[in-house]
Scaffold this active site. Sequence first.
Site, mmCIF file in Angstrom:
data_model
loop_
_atom_site.group_PDB
_atom_site.id
_atom_site.type_symbol
_atom_site.label_atom_id
_atom_site.label_comp_id
_atom_site.label_asym_id
_atom_site.label_seq_id
_atom_site.Cartn_x
_atom_site.Cartn_y
_atom_site.Cartn_z
ATOM 1 N N ARG A 7 0.833 -1.201 0.000
ATOM 2 C CA ARG A 7 0.000 0.000 0.000
ATOM 3 C C ARG A 7 0.866 1.248 0.000
ATOM 4 N NH1 ARG A 7 -1.028 3.838 3.197
ATOM 5 N NH2 ARG A 7 -0.010 2.875 4.973
ATOM 6 N N VAL A 8 0.435 2.244 -0.780
ATOM 7 C CA VAL A 8 0.997 3.585 -0.716
ATOM 8 C C VAL A 8 -0.166 4.530 -0.462
ATOM 9 C CG1 VAL A 8 3.057 3.182 -2.123
ATOM 10 C CG2 VAL A 8 0.905 3.793 -3.234
ATOM 11 N N SER A 9 0.148 5.737 0.033
ATOM 12 C CA SER A 9 -0.905 6.645 0.485
ATOM 13 C C SER A 9 -1.569 7.449 -0.619
ATOM 14 C CB SER A 9 -0.340 7.606 1.533
ATOM 15 O OG SER A 9 0.092 6.877 2.656
ATOM 16 N N THR A 10 -0.855 7.734 -1.707
ATOM 17 C CA THR A 10 -1.430 8.579 -2.752
ATOM 18 C C THR A 10 -1.278 7.939 -4.116
ATOM 19 O OG1 THR A 10 0.601 9.809 -3.216
ATOM 20 C CG2 THR A 10 -0.798 10.649 -1.428
ATOM 21 N N GLN A 13 2.298 8.064 -5.648
ATOM 22 C CA GLN A 13 3.369 7.229 -5.115
ATOM 23 C C GLN A 13 3.376 5.855 -5.778
ATOM 24 O OE1 GLN A 13 2.156 7.456 -0.967
ATOM 25 N NE2 GLN A 13 3.934 8.722 -0.505
#
Length: 191
Positions: A7-10, A13
């Site tokens: 998982r990445v936040s944006t 990314q």
Amino acid sequence: MLYGYARVSTLEQENHTQIDALRKVGVDFLFEEKRSGGDSRRPVLNGLLNELQKGDTLVVYKLDRVARSLKHLLNVIDELASRDVQFHSLTEHIDTASPAGRMLLQMLGAFAEFELAMIRERTKAGLAAAVARGAKPGRPRAMSPLQEAEAVRLFKTGGMTKSAIARRYGTHISSIKRALARAAGQAEMFN
């Protein structure tokens, strides 16, 4: 089976490092998500958690990829444990198959929650300081006040649709909707 979760936040990314590490340990299935860790409503993670069965292992690159609050992390771990599913974090070398691994997981979860709270606090302080200096936080408006007034007039007179107005001003339809909402809010203030 080994199930990997990255998982990445944006949306901007990339999670190449996580994916490479998960593939290196031989995960059978890989799930990827682009969403904030502070948001416990993550469809990919929730779908993965529902898919896991007895004997499976959830593998993540780093603990904070699963949760940024201790409460959420412990809920996930409890749910996994109730179904005899193991959890393994590659970076922190945590494996819930052992009592020491479970204890370390809880301690690191508390630190992840603390880190998120500190980030939020610094962000609020930074925004307050910027506003005090006269900055206007957020994205600049897509249209000038004059253009917004004209767009509202065009829509209210029935001359153009929201989509047509957006094309005319080279902006997204959401900008037109916000302009209309602001105009409606101002009209209510004067009535």
